[in-house]
Design a protein around this motif. Structure first.
Motif, PDB file in Angstrom:
ATOM      1  N   ALA A 274      98.974  12.796  59.415  1.00 22.27           N
ATOM      2  CA  ALA A 274      99.323  11.405  59.742  1.00 22.27           C
ATOM      3  C   ALA A 274      98.583  10.915  60.996  1.00 22.27           C
ATOM      4  CB  ALA A 274     100.588  11.068  60.022  1.00 22.27           C
ATOM      5  N   ALA A 275      98.433  12.019  62.015  1.00 18.98           N
ATOM      6  CA  ALA A 275      97.659  11.874  63.119  1.00 18.98           C
ATOM      7  C   ALA A 275      96.318  12.083  63.285  1.00 18.98           C
ATOM      8  CB  ALA A 275      98.210  12.713  64.152  1.00 18.98           C
ATOM      9  N   SER A 276      95.683  12.055  62.068  1.00 15.34           N
ATOM     10  CA  SER A 276      94.258  12.503  61.964  1.00 15.34           C
ATOM     11  C   SER A 276      93.562  11.201  61.938  1.00 15.34           C
ATOM     12  CB  SER A 276      93.917  13.138  60.603  1.00 15.34           C
ATOM     13  OG  SER A 276      94.129  12.144  59.503  1.00 15.34           O
ATOM     14  N   ALA A 277      92.210  11.198  62.461  1.00 18.26           N
ATOM     15  CA  ALA A 277      91.422  10.065  62.507  1.00 18.26           C
ATOM     16  C   ALA A 277      91.182   9.209  61.086  1.00 18.26           C
ATOM     17  CB  ALA A 277      89.833  10.371  63.046  1.00 18.26           C
ATOM     18  N   SER A 278      91.264  10.205  59.958  1.00 18.70           N
ATOM     19  CA  SER A 278      91.024   9.571  58.528  1.00 18.70           C
ATOM     20  C   SER A 278      92.318   8.638  58.265  1.00 18.70           C
ATOM     21  CB  SER A 278      90.802  10.432  57.849  1.00 18.70           C
ATOM     22  OG  SER A 278      91.904  11.194  57.355  1.00 18.70           O
ATOM     23  N   GLU A 279      93.364   8.991  58.825  1.00 22.02           N
ATOM     24  CA  GLU A 279      94.509   8.153  58.725  1.00 22.02           C
ATOM     25  C   GLU A 279      94.809   6.957  59.565  1.00 22.02           C
ATOM     26  OE1 GLU A 279      96.900   8.446  56.055  1.00 22.02           O
ATOM     27  OE2 GLU A 279      95.195   9.756  55.228  1.00 22.02           O
ATOM     28  N   SER A 280      94.019   6.853  60.546  1.00 19.06           N
ATOM     29  CA  SER A 280      94.298   5.891  61.687  1.00 19.06           C
ATOM     30  C   SER A 280      93.996   4.547  61.146  1.00 19.06           C
ATOM     31  CB  SER A 280      93.430   6.035  62.880  1.00 19.06           C
ATOM     32  OG  SER A 280      91.908   5.857  62.529  1.00 19.06           O
ATOM     33  N   ARG A 281      93.374   4.402  60.021  1.00 17.02           N
ATOM     34  CA  ARG A 281      93.162   3.133  59.502  1.00 17.02           C
ATOM     35  C   ARG A 281      94.455   2.638  58.960  1.00 17.02           C
ATOM     36  NH1 ARG A 281      90.194   6.251  55.374  1.00 17.02           N
ATOM     37  NH2 ARG A 281      91.495   6.176  53.478  1.00 17.02           N
ATOM     38  N   PHE A 282      95.233   3.069  58.814  1.00 17.30           N
ATOM     39  CA  PHE A 282      96.738   2.853  58.305  1.00 17.30           C
ATOM     40  C   PHE A 282      97.724   2.397  59.210  1.00 17.30           C
ATOM     41  CE2 PHE A 282      94.697   5.537  54.906  1.00 17.30           C
ATOM     42  CZ  PHE A 282      94.561   4.561  53.926  1.00 17.30           C
ATOM     43  N   ARG A 283      97.246   2.866  60.465  1.00 22.91           N
ATOM     44  CA  ARG A 283      98.578   2.484  61.413  1.00 22.91           C
ATOM     45  C   ARG A 283      98.414   0.992  61.933  1.00 22.91           C
ATOM     46  NH1 ARG A 283      95.661   6.774  64.642  1.00 22.91           N
ATOM     47  NH2 ARG A 283      96.632   8.563  63.575  1.00 22.91           N
ATOM     48  N   ILE A 284      99.421   0.673  62.046  1.00 25.20           N
ATOM     49  CA  ILE A 284      99.806  -0.735  62.541  1.00 25.20           C
ATOM     50  C   ILE A 284     100.122  -0.768  64.194  1.00 25.20           C
ATOM     51  CG2 ILE A 284     101.580  -2.788  62.701  1.00 25.20           C
ATOM     52  CD1 ILE A 284     102.279  -1.901  60.077  1.00 25.20           C
ATOM     53  N   ASP A 285      99.091  -1.261  64.698  1.00 27.99           N
ATOM     54  CA  ASP A 285      99.061  -0.990  66.445  1.00 27.99           C
ATOM     55  C   ASP A 285      99.348  -2.287  66.942  1.00 27.99           C
ATOM     56  OD1 ASP A 285      96.671  -2.280  65.805  1.00 27.99           O
ATOM     57  OD2 ASP A 285      95.450  -0.903  66.734  1.00 27.99           O
ATOM     58  N   VAL A 286      99.948  -3.337  66.309  1.00 30.04           N
ATOM     59  CA  VAL A 286     100.269  -4.647  66.911  1.00 30.04           C
ATOM     60  C   VAL A 286     101.764  -4.454  67.072  1.00 30.04           C
ATOM     61  CG1 VAL A 286     100.531  -7.157  66.359  1.00 30.04           C
ATOM     62  CG2 VAL A 286      98.577  -5.712  65.449  1.00 30.04           C
ATOM     63  N   PRO A 287     102.175  -4.889  68.200  1.00 28.92           N
ATOM     64  CA  PRO A 287     103.618  -5.050  68.680  1.00 28.92           C
ATOM     65  C   PRO A 287     104.474  -5.781  67.676  1.00 28.92           C
ATOM     66  CG  PRO A 287     102.425  -5.673  70.626  1.00 28.92           C
ATOM     67  CD  PRO A 287     101.569  -5.515  69.261  1.00 28.92           C
ATOM     68  N   ILE A 288     105.576  -5.227  67.303  1.00 30.18           N
ATOM     69  CA  ILE A 288     106.433  -6.204  66.550  1.00 30.18           C
ATOM     70  C   ILE A 288     106.823  -7.548  67.286  1.00 30.18           C
ATOM     71  CG2 ILE A 288     108.782  -6.516  65.265  1.00 30.18           C
ATOM     72  CD1 ILE A 288     108.626  -3.509  65.049  1.00 30.18           C
ATOM     73  N   ALA A 289     106.786  -8.622  66.805  1.00 37.77           N
ATOM     74  CA  ALA A 289     106.968  -9.778  67.584  1.00 37.77           C
ATOM     75  C   ALA A 289     108.539 -10.007  67.684  1.00 37.77           C
ATOM     76  CB  ALA A 289     106.408 -11.140  66.739  1.00 37.77           C
ATOM     77  N   PRO A 290     108.854 -10.647  68.681  1.00 36.45           N
ATOM     78  CA  PRO A 290     110.418 -11.028  68.718  1.00 36.45           C
ATOM     79  C   PRO A 290     110.854 -12.097  68.051  1.00 36.45           C
ATOM     80  CG  PRO A 290     109.181 -11.581  70.840  1.00 36.45           C
ATOM     81  CD  PRO A 290     108.302 -11.043  70.014  1.00 36.45           C
TER      82      PRO A 290
END
Length: 163
Positions: free
Chosen positions: A14-30
Motif C-alpha cells: 500500500a505504501a509503494s509508488a505503484s499504489e500511490s495513484r489510489f491514495r486520496i490526498d485531499v483533506p476531508i471537507a468539513p
C-alpha cells in the motif's frame, strides 16, 4: 545460491509508488453549515464551552421559544434569530438536552429538519432519566441519538460530524 522470492506485506504494498495513484490526498471537507442548539440551561452551559473551541462552520444557539416549528433561537450573545433563518442552508443540526423542558423545541426542530432533509443528531447529557421526554421527542427525527453522562461525548460527536 538461490534466493527465495520476496513477499511484501499489505502495508508495504500500500505504501509503494505503484499504489500511490489510489491514495486520496485531499483533506476531508468539513460540514458546510452546522447548528448546535441547547434546549435547556445546563445544556446551554455545555454549548458555551463547546463554542469556545475552533470549529469550521458551526454556529451555536440556545432555545427557549420554539413550538410547532415556529419561534426564535438565541445566539450565545443573546441575539434572537428566527428558527427558519437559522435552518436555511443548514446541513446538520445537533440538539443538546439535559432535561425535559426542551421537549417541545426538540420535536419542533426535529420536524422541520425532517421536512427539509437536514441531518439531525441529539445528545442527551445526564446520569438519570431527567430527559426521557426529550429523548422521546427526538427519537423519530434524529439519525444519531447519544445518551451520555460525559459532555466530552458531545465534543466527539461534533468532531465525527466534521462540524
Amino acid at each position: 545460491m538461490t534466493t527465495a522470492p520476496m513477499y511484501l506485506s499489505e502495508s508495504a504494498r500500500a505504501a509503494s509508488a505503484s499504489e500511490s495513484r489510489f491514495r486520496i490526498d485531499v483533506p476531508i471537507a468539513p460540514a458546510r453549515s452546522a447548528r448546535v442548539v441547547a434546549l435547556d440551561e445546563r445544556a446551554a452551559s455545555v454549548v458555551r464551552r463547546l463554542a469556545e473551541r475552533s470549529w469550521a462552520h458551526a454556529r451555536f444557539y440556545t432555545s427557549h421559544e420554539v413550538r410547532d416549528g415556529d419561534g426564535l433561537l438565541h445566539e450565545l450573545d443573546g441575539a434572537a434569530v428566527p428558527l427558519d433563518e437559522v435552518l436555511a442552508g443548514t446541513d446538520v443540526v445537533v440538539v443538546l438536552a439535559t432535561e425535559d423542558r426542551g421537549r417541545a423545541a426538540a420535536a419542533a426542530i426535529g420536524r422541520i429538519c425532517g421536512r427539509r432533509g437536514i441531518t439531525t443528531a441529539g445528545v442527551i447529557l445526564g446520569d438519570g432519566f431527567e430527559a426521557d421526554d426529550a429523548v422521546a421527542a427526538l427519537r423519530p427525527y434524529a439519525r444519531v441519538l447519544l445518551l451520555s453522562a460525559d459532555e466530552g461525548d458531545a465534543f466527539e460527536l461534533l468532531v465525527a460530524l466534521r462540524v
